[in-house]
Motif scaffolding. Structure first.
Motif, mmCIF file in Angstrom:
data_model
loop_
_atom_site.group_PDB
_atom_site.id
_atom_site.type_symbol
_atom_site.label_atom_id
_atom_site.label_comp_id
_atom_site.label_asym_id
_atom_site.label_seq_id
_atom_site.Cartn_x
_atom_site.Cartn_y
_atom_site.Cartn_z
ATOM 1 N N UNK A 1 24.406 -1.688 43.838
ATOM 2 C CA UNK A 1 25.391 -0.377 43.872
ATOM 3 C C UNK A 1 24.289 0.284 43.134
ATOM 4 N N UNK A 2 24.395 0.320 41.915
ATOM 5 C CA UNK A 2 24.081 1.512 41.152
ATOM 6 C C UNK A 2 22.495 1.904 41.300
ATOM 7 N N UNK A 3 21.854 0.936 42.078
ATOM 8 C CA UNK A 3 20.063 1.192 42.324
ATOM 9 C C UNK A 3 20.504 1.949 43.648
ATOM 10 N N UNK A 4 20.861 1.751 44.514
ATOM 11 C CA UNK A 4 21.222 2.670 45.965
ATOM 12 C C UNK A 4 21.751 3.689 45.275
ATOM 13 N N UNK A 5 22.516 4.048 45.009
ATOM 14 C CA UNK A 5 23.715 4.995 45.020
ATOM 15 C C UNK A 5 23.535 6.438 44.204
ATOM 16 N N UNK A 6 23.440 5.619 42.466
ATOM 17 C CA UNK A 6 23.557 6.277 41.375
ATOM 18 C C UNK A 6 21.570 6.320 41.222
ATOM 19 N N UNK A 7 20.933 5.599 41.999
ATOM 20 C CA UNK A 7 19.532 5.917 41.581
ATOM 21 C C UNK A 7 18.569 5.961 42.523
ATOM 22 N N UNK A 8 18.664 5.925 43.668
ATOM 23 C CA UNK A 8 18.396 6.237 44.685
ATOM 24 C C UNK A 8 18.816 7.534 45.654
ATOM 25 N N UNK A 9 19.859 7.464 46.373
ATOM 26 C CA UNK A 9 20.379 8.399 46.647
ATOM 27 C C UNK A 9 20.864 9.617 45.737
ATOM 28 N N UNK A 10 21.517 9.455 44.808
ATOM 29 C CA UNK A 10 21.836 9.987 43.525
ATOM 30 C C UNK A 10 20.020 11.814 43.066
ATOM 31 N N UNK B 1 17.892 8.374 53.670
ATOM 32 C CA UNK B 1 18.561 7.388 52.144
ATOM 33 C C UNK B 1 19.552 7.368 52.716
ATOM 34 N N UNK B 2 20.189 8.308 53.514
ATOM 35 C CA UNK B 2 21.745 7.606 53.467
ATOM 36 C C UNK B 2 22.422 6.988 55.014
ATOM 37 N N UNK B 3 21.393 6.716 55.198
ATOM 38 C CA UNK B 3 20.726 5.439 56.417
ATOM 39 C C UNK B 3 21.642 3.695 56.077
ATOM 40 N N UNK B 4 21.649 3.583 54.389
ATOM 41 C CA UNK B 4 21.890 2.983 53.594
ATOM 42 C C UNK B 4 23.250 2.091 53.593
ATOM 43 N N UNK B 5 24.056 3.850 53.506
ATOM 44 C CA UNK B 5 25.372 3.921 53.803
ATOM 45 C C UNK B 5 25.946 2.958 54.900
ATOM 46 N N UNK B 6 26.041 3.217 55.960
ATOM 47 C CA UNK B 6 26.244 2.021 57.758
ATOM 48 C C UNK B 6 25.379 0.836 57.246
ATOM 49 N N UNK B 7 24.445 0.825 56.497
ATOM 50 C CA UNK B 7 23.421 0.121 56.724
ATOM 51 C C UNK B 7 24.241 -1.659 55.753
ATOM 52 N N UNK B 8 24.904 -0.559 54.994
ATOM 53 C CA UNK B 8 26.091 -2.184 54.408
ATOM 54 C C UNK B 8 26.521 -2.309 54.742
ATOM 55 N N UNK B 9 27.917 -2.041 54.998
ATOM 56 C CA UNK B 9 28.465 -1.954 56.500
ATOM 57 C C UNK B 9 28.099 -3.016 57.304
ATOM 58 N N UNK B 10 26.757 -3.055 58.037
ATOM 59 C CA UNK B 10 26.397 -4.106 59.107
ATOM 60 C C UNK B 10 26.235 -4.263 58.237
ATOM 61 N N UNK C 1 28.814 13.790 46.148
ATOM 62 C CA UNK C 1 28.497 13.879 47.574
ATOM 63 C C UNK C 1 28.655 12.571 47.330
ATOM 64 N N UNK C 2 27.429 11.836 46.776
ATOM 65 C CA UNK C 2 27.215 10.464 46.460
ATOM 66 C C UNK C 2 28.723 9.892 46.070
ATOM 67 N N UNK C 3 29.233 10.469 45.161
ATOM 68 C CA UNK C 3 30.039 10.088 44.208
ATOM 69 C C UNK C 3 31.318 9.612 45.605
ATOM 70 N N UNK C 4 31.616 10.883 46.577
ATOM 71 C CA UNK C 4 32.507 10.690 47.492
ATOM 72 C C UNK C 4 32.311 9.543 48.474
ATOM 73 N N UNK C 5 30.602 9.472 49.047
ATOM 74 C CA UNK C 5 30.372 8.710 49.949
ATOM 75 C C UNK C 5 30.549 7.505 49.539
#
Length: 319
Positions: free
Chosen positions: A182-191, A75-84, A205-209
């Motif tokens: 944002x909520x789907x990725x961070x609060x829904x999936x990653x959290x 799931x964490x690969x979504x973070x760099x993917x957002x910026x890419x 951890x997710x809030x810091x990310x």
């Protein structure tokens, strides 16, 4: 093939100097560093760091033997993917609204694919469940949050550009392609994945990310606001078992910050300017954030009470 993969994971686990949880925290540190490079050094260099992180992270995901840790790492690969996605696509040639929408579409697809791979159903993503009245109450709190954020963040980026757009189109884009994704990725999936892999530190951890992904705004106030909202929205989503309320709150807060308040500021400049604290006065600027946190905690309490009266709870307590 499955036996070979399991054997490879077992061998890798013997010599890895850092466990999966440690790697996840290291991943967060690298994301934050890459975002700093994007903001203050060179966007192309920062983009390269995100790409290298993504390429180096995927083999670790494949070889991780623990299922819960592996799901989180995936799931964490979504973070760099957002910026890419946001930096690699030629979005500068488009309007801000089109850029926001076109950035969100591939992220929706990626989030859907990750949720399918890790086996998270819609209910675990927060797309089902929760008391409807409670979700509406949470959502309407976004209006108050938006007013507070407009004061705390002074003049957010893109405010003038979005305020000059068609109001209905801009509002729809800010809700569907900015707030909800944002909520789907961070609060829904990653959290959900972080809570399952890390336990109680997962939401932090997710809030810091989430806060680290805001470093590109070059504003400490923006990062702190994102961290505070990430913690509050994460708590609300976890307790209410739904992201619908926080998604609506996020969308309404965006509308207030980028559309409503700029219009009010143009029509009532004295009133709005008197409300905004001096940018250099951190103690004064922090007061609205504290007030917003108190309001959000009250909303959490109300949502929790309403959730306890949901039909599922009523059936369980029935004869």
């Amino acid at each position: 093939m499955k036996a070979i993969g399991d054997l490879g994971r077992a061998r890798l686990a013997r010599w890895r100097p850092v466990n999966a949880r440690g790697r996840s925290w290291a991943f967060l540190a690298v994301v934050a560093a890459a975002e700093m490079v994007v903001a203050w050094v060179n966007p192309l260099v920062g983009l390269s760091l995100h790409a290298l992180l993504l390429l180096g992270w995927i083999p670790l995901v494949v070889m991780e033997p623990n299922r819960r840790e592996r799901d989180l790492m995936l799931g964490l690969i979504l973070a760099p993917l957002i910026r890419l996605v946001s930096l690699a696509l030629p979005l500068h040639l488009l309007s801000p609204l089109a850029s926001i929408a076109l950035t969100a579409i591939p992220l929706y697809v990626a989030a859907w694919k990750v949720s399918r791979i890790v086996g998270l159903p819609a209910k675990r993503l927060g797309l089902e469940g929760g008391n409807r009245t409670g979700q509406y109450v949470i959502g309407l709190a976004g209006i108050v949050i938006g007013v507070i954020l407009f004061q705390f963040l002074a003049q957010p980026p893109l405010t003038d550009t979005l305020a000059a757009s068609d109001p209905m189109t801009a509002a729809l884009v800010l809700v569907v392609f900015a707030g909800f994704i944002d909520e789907l990725i961070f609060r829904g999936l990653l959290q959900s994945l972080a809570y399952r892999a890390m336990g109680s530190p997962g939401p932090l951890y997710v809030a810091l990310l989430y806060a680290a992904m805001q470093i590109g705004y070059r504003s400490a106030a923006h990062v702190l606001a994102a961290l505070g909202l990430g913690l509050v929205f994460g708590t609300i989503a976890h307790r209410s078992r739904s992201i619908m309320g926080v998604s609506l709150a996020h969308g309404l807060a965006n509308i207030v910050v980028y559309l409503l308040m700029p219009v009010m500021q143009a029509r009532f400049p004295l009133l709005i300017s008197d409300m905004a604290p001096a940018a250099a006065s951190w103690p004064v600027a922090a007061l609205p954030l504290v007030a917003g946190a108190i309001i959000a905690m009250v909303v959490v309490f109300i949502a929790g009470r309403l959730t306890s009266m949901a039909p599922d709870a009523a059936r369980k307590s029935g004869p």
